[in-house]
Design a protein around this motif. Structure first.
Motif, PDB file in Angstrom:
ATOM      1  N   PRO A   5       0.816  -1.216   0.000  1.00 36.15           N
ATOM      2  CA  PRO A   5       0.000   0.000   0.000  1.00 36.15           C
ATOM      3  C   PRO A   5       0.848   1.264   0.000  1.00 36.15           C
ATOM      4  O   PRO A   5       2.048   1.234   0.248  1.00 36.15           O
ATOM      5  CB  PRO A   5      -0.790  -0.131   1.305  1.00 36.15           C
ATOM      6  CG  PRO A   5       0.089  -0.948   2.195  1.00 36.15           C
ATOM      7  CD  PRO A   5       0.763  -1.928   1.286  1.00 36.15           C
ATOM      8  N   GLN A   6       0.190   2.389  -0.301  1.00 40.71           N
ATOM      9  CA  GLN A   6       0.889   3.665  -0.277  1.00 40.71           C
ATOM     10  C   GLN A   6       1.285   4.031   1.155  1.00 40.71           C
ATOM     11  O   GLN A   6       0.749   3.470   2.123  1.00 40.71           O
ATOM     12  CB  GLN A   6       0.018   4.761  -0.877  1.00 40.71           C
ATOM     13  CG  GLN A   6      -1.231   5.090  -0.088  1.00 40.71           C
ATOM     14  CD  GLN A   6      -2.033   6.201  -0.723  1.00 40.71           C
ATOM     15  OE1 GLN A   6      -1.689   6.705  -1.792  1.00 40.71           O
ATOM     16  NE2 GLN A   6      -3.113   6.604  -0.085  1.00 40.71           N
ATOM     17  N   LEU A   7       2.217   4.967   1.274  1.00 42.04           N
ATOM     18  CA  LEU A   7       2.742   5.363   2.579  1.00 42.04           C
ATOM     19  C   LEU A   7       1.624   5.865   3.478  1.00 42.04           C
ATOM     20  O   LEU A   7       0.800   6.691   3.070  1.00 42.04           O
ATOM     21  CB  LEU A   7       3.796   6.455   2.390  1.00 42.04           C
ATOM     22  CG  LEU A   7       4.528   6.939   3.634  1.00 42.04           C
ATOM     23  CD1 LEU A   7       5.397   5.830   4.213  1.00 42.04           C
ATOM     24  CD2 LEU A   7       5.394   8.164   3.301  1.00 42.04           C
ATOM     25  N   LEU A   8       1.602   5.362   4.717  1.00 43.88           N
ATOM     26  CA  LEU A   8       0.590   5.797   5.675  1.00 43.88           C
ATOM     27  C   LEU A   8       0.711   7.297   5.950  1.00 43.88           C
ATOM     28  O   LEU A   8       1.811   7.858   5.982  1.00 43.88           O
ATOM     29  CB  LEU A   8       0.748   5.023   6.985  1.00 43.88           C
ATOM     30  CG  LEU A   8       0.502   3.508   6.928  1.00 43.88           C
ATOM     31  CD1 LEU A   8       0.773   2.888   8.295  1.00 43.88           C
ATOM     32  CD2 LEU A   8      -0.907   3.191   6.465  1.00 43.88           C
ATOM     33  N   GLU A   9      -0.429   7.954   6.170  1.00 45.89           N
ATOM     34  CA  GLU A   9      -0.449   9.405   6.374  1.00 45.89           C
ATOM     35  C   GLU A   9       0.440   9.837   7.533  1.00 45.89           C
ATOM     36  O   GLU A   9       1.072  10.886   7.480  1.00 45.89           O
ATOM     37  CB  GLU A   9      -1.876   9.885   6.611  1.00 45.89           C
ATOM     38  CG  GLU A   9      -2.731   9.916   5.349  1.00 45.89           C
ATOM     39  CD  GLU A   9      -4.074  10.598   5.590  1.00 45.89           C
ATOM     40  OE1 GLU A   9      -4.205  11.302   6.623  1.00 45.89           O
ATOM     41  OE2 GLU A   9      -4.966  10.419   4.754  1.00 45.89           O
ATOM     42  N   LYS A  10       0.502   9.031   8.582  1.00 47.80           N
ATOM     43  CA  LYS A  10       1.284   9.433   9.757  1.00 47.80           C
ATOM     44  C   LYS A  10       2.777   9.482   9.469  1.00 47.80           C
ATOM     45  O   LYS A  10       3.540  10.064  10.245  1.00 47.80           O
ATOM     46  CB  LYS A  10       0.991   8.514  10.937  1.00 47.80           C
ATOM     47  CG  LYS A  10       1.430   7.069  10.755  1.00 47.80           C
ATOM     48  CD  LYS A  10       1.095   6.247  11.997  1.00 47.80           C
ATOM     49  CE  LYS A  10       1.503   4.791  11.845  1.00 47.80           C
ATOM     50  NZ  LYS A  10       1.192   4.004  13.076  1.00 47.80           N
ATOM     51  N   TYR A  11       3.214   8.873   8.381  1.00 48.07           N
ATOM     52  CA  TYR A  11       4.627   8.908   8.004  1.00 48.07           C
ATOM     53  C   TYR A  11       4.914   9.889   6.872  1.00 48.07           C
ATOM     54  O   TYR A  11       6.044   9.976   6.394  1.00 48.07           O
ATOM     55  CB  TYR A  11       5.097   7.511   7.604  1.00 48.07           C
ATOM     56  CG  TYR A  11       4.995   6.490   8.710  1.00 48.07           C
ATOM     57  CD1 TYR A  11       5.457   6.777   9.989  1.00 48.07           C
ATOM     58  CD2 TYR A  11       4.424   5.238   8.478  1.00 48.07           C
ATOM     59  CE1 TYR A  11       5.362   5.839  11.008  1.00 48.07           C
ATOM     60  CE2 TYR A  11       4.336   4.294   9.493  1.00 48.07           C
ATOM     61  CZ  TYR A  11       4.804   4.601  10.758  1.00 48.07           C
ATOM     62  OH  TYR A  11       4.710   3.680  11.766  1.00 48.07           O
ATOM     63  N   GLN A  12       3.891  10.603   6.418  1.00 45.11           N
ATOM     64  CA  GLN A  12       4.058  11.582   5.350  1.00 45.11           C
ATOM     65  C   GLN A  12       4.411  12.954   5.929  1.00 45.11           C
ATOM     66  O   GLN A  12       3.821  13.370   6.935  1.00 45.11           O
ATOM     67  CB  GLN A  12       2.774  11.713   4.527  1.00 45.11           C
ATOM     68  CG  GLN A  12       2.339  10.447   3.814  1.00 45.11           C
ATOM     69  CD  GLN A  12       0.999  10.609   3.116  1.00 45.11           C
ATOM     70  OE1 GLN A  12       0.456  11.711   3.003  1.00 45.11           O
ATOM     71  NE2 GLN A  12       0.444   9.500   2.637  1.00 45.11           N
ATOM     72  N   LEU A  13       5.343  13.642   5.294  1.00 43.99           N
ATOM     73  CA  LEU A  13       5.640  15.022   5.684  1.00 43.99           C
ATOM     74  C   LEU A  13       4.648  15.924   4.945  1.00 43.99           C
ATOM     75  O   LEU A  13       4.900  16.366   3.830  1.00 43.99           O
ATOM     76  CB  LEU A  13       7.083  15.395   5.336  1.00 43.99           C
ATOM     77  CG  LEU A  13       7.511  16.847   5.630  1.00 43.99           C
ATOM     78  CD1 LEU A  13       7.124  17.283   7.032  1.00 43.99           C
ATOM     79  CD2 LEU A  13       8.997  17.014   5.396  1.00 43.99           C
TER      80      LEU A  13
END
Length: 272
Positions: free
Chosen positions: A250-258
């Motif tokens: 899956p795409q990068l989880l929101e909590k790990y997105q800058l």
């Protein structure tokens, strides 16, 4: 014992000389790009459409004031790419003390229409002889906000060349997360024959030191094609987005997105 040259058109230092030794081989930069990883194979297309790999920055106003034992430089600037609106609005506050120490506070506002950032921070191009690294953070292997359980907190020392993770396809590598300080020094600095730069902050930050620029890692398809830069590349990051698993998951989880719309980055640069 020092001479710093500040570029009022870009809002950053163009030259830093300390104890008659050149610290910057080329001007310092604001930095949001990273060489796409295998797991960035989908988001990299969004990043390149946003032109994160072709940004420049422009200062609108700079003020200088003298205080008791220091000089304060404040610049209002933006980061953008040709033909699109500005990506970031930055209020930069630089405090230069009488001993050459530099405190920087960057208040950043991101346009929410843009995708999450690969990273945000400063990039410095140090003399090649500055090849010894000591840091307090997660090591000894590379670590990111979502990729850190293989390491542990401690104080580590390494050579710059040994901090490169030799992936078959060149990509972002070798970052260290949750750091309190990092020192990059000449081999003979302990004997008083070289120069060292220490980056320290109250809030943990990430850093990367490499023989290669992110442009080189982005452009080359195979590790044997890589050509070392003529300087040591130091990236000081407020944060990087996580690595994720989007090459096959899956795409990068929101909590790990800058993807913060507003944030503040503060560090201190100490040169010896």
């Amino acid at each position: 014992a020092f001479r710093y040259v500040y570029d009022k058109c870009k809002g950053i230092f163009a030259e830093m000389i300390c104890h008659n030794r050149q610290l910057l081989e080329r001007p310092m930069e604001y930095n949001i790009w990273r060489a796409p990883t295998d797991n960035d194979r989908n988001i990299k297309n969004t990043w390149t459409r946003a032109k994160y790999d072709r940004t420049s920055y422009r200062a609108y106003e700079t003020t200088v004031s003298e205080e008791e034992t220091c000089v304060r430089i404040q610049t209002t600037l933006s980061m953008s790419a040709i033909s699109i609106q500005r990506i970031l609005y930055i209020q930069a506050n630089w405090l230069i003390s009488a001993d050459g120490t530099v405190d920087v506070k960057l208040d950043v506002q991101k346009d929410p229409v843009f995708p999450f950032l690969p990273r945000f921070g400063l990039r410095l191009f140090l003399p090649k002889e500055m090849s010894r690294v000591t840091y307090s953070g997660i090591g000894p292997v590379e670590s990111y906000i979502d990729k850190k359980w293989a390491g542990y907190h401690g104080v580590f020392t390494s050579e710059v060349k040994d901090m490169h993770e030799d992936y078959l396809r060149p990509q972002e590598n070798g970052s260290h997360h949750d750091c309190d300080y990092v020192t990059v020094a000449s081999a003979g600095q302990s004997a008083g024959k070289g120069i060292s730069l220490t980056v320290v902050a109250e809030e943990p930050f990430a850093f990367n030191v490499s023989c290669y620029t992110q442009e080189e890692l982005t452009a080359k398809a195979h590790n044997y094609e890589l050509e070392e830069a003529p300087y040591t590349v130091l990236c000081i990051d407020y944060r990087q987005s996580g690595i994720g698993s989007n090459s096959c998951g899956p795409q990068l989880l929101e909590k790990y997105q800058l993807n913060q719309e507003k944030f503040t980055f503060e560090v201190r640069l100490i040169t010896v």
